[in-house]
Design an enzyme around this catalytic site. Structure first.
Site, mmCIF file in Angstrom:
data_model
loop_
_atom_site.group_PDB
_atom_site.id
_atom_site.type_symbol
_atom_site.label_atom_id
_atom_site.label_comp_id
_atom_site.label_asym_id
_atom_site.label_seq_id
_atom_site.Cartn_x
_atom_site.Cartn_y
_atom_site.Cartn_z
ATOM 1 C CB SER A 109 -0.937 0.001 1.206
ATOM 2 O OG SER A 109 -0.209 -0.272 2.380
ATOM 3 C CG ASP A 330 -2.435 4.814 8.235
ATOM 4 O OD1 ASP A 330 -1.235 4.565 8.487
ATOM 5 O OD2 ASP A 330 -2.939 4.686 7.089
ATOM 6 C CG HIS A 333 -0.755 3.843 4.521
ATOM 7 N ND1 HIS A 333 -1.435 3.061 5.415
ATOM 8 C CD2 HIS A 333 -0.244 3.005 3.592
ATOM 9 C CE1 HIS A 333 -1.349 1.782 5.047
ATOM 10 N NE2 HIS A 333 -0.627 1.724 3.942
#
Ligand code: NAG
Ligand code: NAG
Length: 351
Positions: A109, A330, A333
């Site tokens: 990702s 998160d 990311h």
């Protein structure tokens, strides 16, 4: 006359010789010593490079402003290398230069994160351009039709294969079956790291195969090393680097441990709104980046390390934290717009 000529020639030669060494070393300083990856983040009010609300379909994982992030200073930093300048991203010249070419990001990702940023950067330069989108697993393809430029992401968590067999899902450290698709591209940007330490329900395999041995588990860093060795052999034997440029993205750092930025006890990036000051980082580089570095040395063909690790380590402020479609924390990311735009500026400067 002849004698005078010779004197002039001698004087000219002398000047040339005296000048030669400093002139050459000056050139070396500009060329050889310009390390794009060493520098600092500087505040630049002309940033971000685009308005993320005008970028079509930013994935919910990365669209921080849409999901409630209100501080915006994190968008205002530009990477400034110490000894040279990083050219500002120019989407039109990018599309013109890569006319007819396909650029593929291959990995987890984090690759998707960079792919998304590149699409936004290009789209903002040519908002009216016709595009063809082909979404899917494992390939998503975004083509700027007027330029024939395809920006593609190939989703694979480990680069090496996972295959379902009678005993279960097997992570095959010696096998790369997707390589035949990859090697037709013009530019390849690889990345893998996030998944190598996953355990429990998040671990997407049941066994590891190395050669003809099948085991339940092994030292994960060792597994990472074996996987990268297979990848390096694949590049050495399968890729024509005169046609296909190969880059490997350095380890993308996470920010769950405040001790790394002198805030011990802090366990995520939720309150971070500014980068870590200065060029250095107290914790040094993550161990995986040394493994990656030594594995890349096994590649005998010309490849480039997109060495984003140290510069991204400074950006504890640039993760989504809870500002994403899942509202989960998160700090792995990166917001788009944001740090991946800089990765793409570096990518552009390197190819
Ligand atoms: C990547 O960049 C960092 C920071 O400049 C540096 O310390 C490290 O040695 C670089 N890695 C490689 C393999 O060049
Ligand atoms: C991406 O889409 C373009 C346009 O449809 C196509 O020509 C190209 O082959 C596709 N690339 C990949 C890797 O699927």
């Amino acid at each position: 006359m002849g004698f005078e000529m010779r004197v002039y020639a001698w004087i000219a030669m002398t000047i040339l010789v005296i000048c030669l060494s400093p002139c050459l070393s000056l050139e070396e300083t500009n060329g050889g010593f310009c390390n794009l990856y060493e520098g600092s983040w500087v505040y630049d009010k002309t940033y971000p490079l685009y308005d993320s609300s005008t970028c079509p379909h930013i994935r919910g994982e990365y669209d921080c402003l849409k999901y409630g992030r209100v501080d915006k200073e994190y968008l205002k930093y530009r990477w400034q290398p110490s000894n040279c300048n990083l050219p500002r991203f120019d989407g039109k010249s990018f599309l013109t230069k890569f006319k007819g070419k396909q650029i593929m990001f291959i990995g987890d990702s984090v690759s998707l994160n960079q792919w998304q940023s590149l699409i936004c950067l290009l789209h903002s330069a040519v908002p009216q351009a016709r595009v063809i989108q082909q979404g899917g697993e494992p390939i998503s393809n975004y083509t700027f039709q007027d330029y024939g430029v395809s920006i593609v992401v190939f989703h694979t968590t480990y680069l090496v294969d996972i295959e379902v067999e009678k005993i279960g899902r097997v992570l095959k450290l010696n096998s790369i079956k997707n390589g035949n698709i990859w090697k037709n591209m013009d530019v390849l940007v690889f990345n893998t790291w996030l998944w190598w330490y996953r355990r429990g329900p998040k671990q997407p395999w049941d066994y590891i195969q190395l050669g003809d041995k099948i085991v339940k588990d092994m030292d994960r860093m060792q597994a990472f090393r074996y996987g990268l060795t297979t990848w390096a052999n694949w590049v050495n034997t399968q890729v024509d680097t005169s046609k296909t440029k190969v880059l490997f993205q350095g380890i993308s750092p996470m920010h769950y441990n405040g001790a790394q930025w002198h805030e011990p006890g802090v366990t995520n990036c939720a309150r971070e709104t500014t980068p870590i000051n200065g060029p250095s980082y107290s914790q040094g580089l993550p161990p995986a980046s040394y493994v990656l570095q030594s594995m890349l040395q096994k590649v005998t063909k010309p490849i480039h390390l997109l060495n984003i690790t140290a510069l991204s380590e400074l950006r504890k402020d640039a993760h989504p934290s809870s500002h994403n479609v899942f509202h989960g924390m998160d700090c792995t990311h990166w917001c788009v717009a944001g740090v991946p735009d800089t990765w793409n500026e570096l990518l552009y400067a390197s190819i």
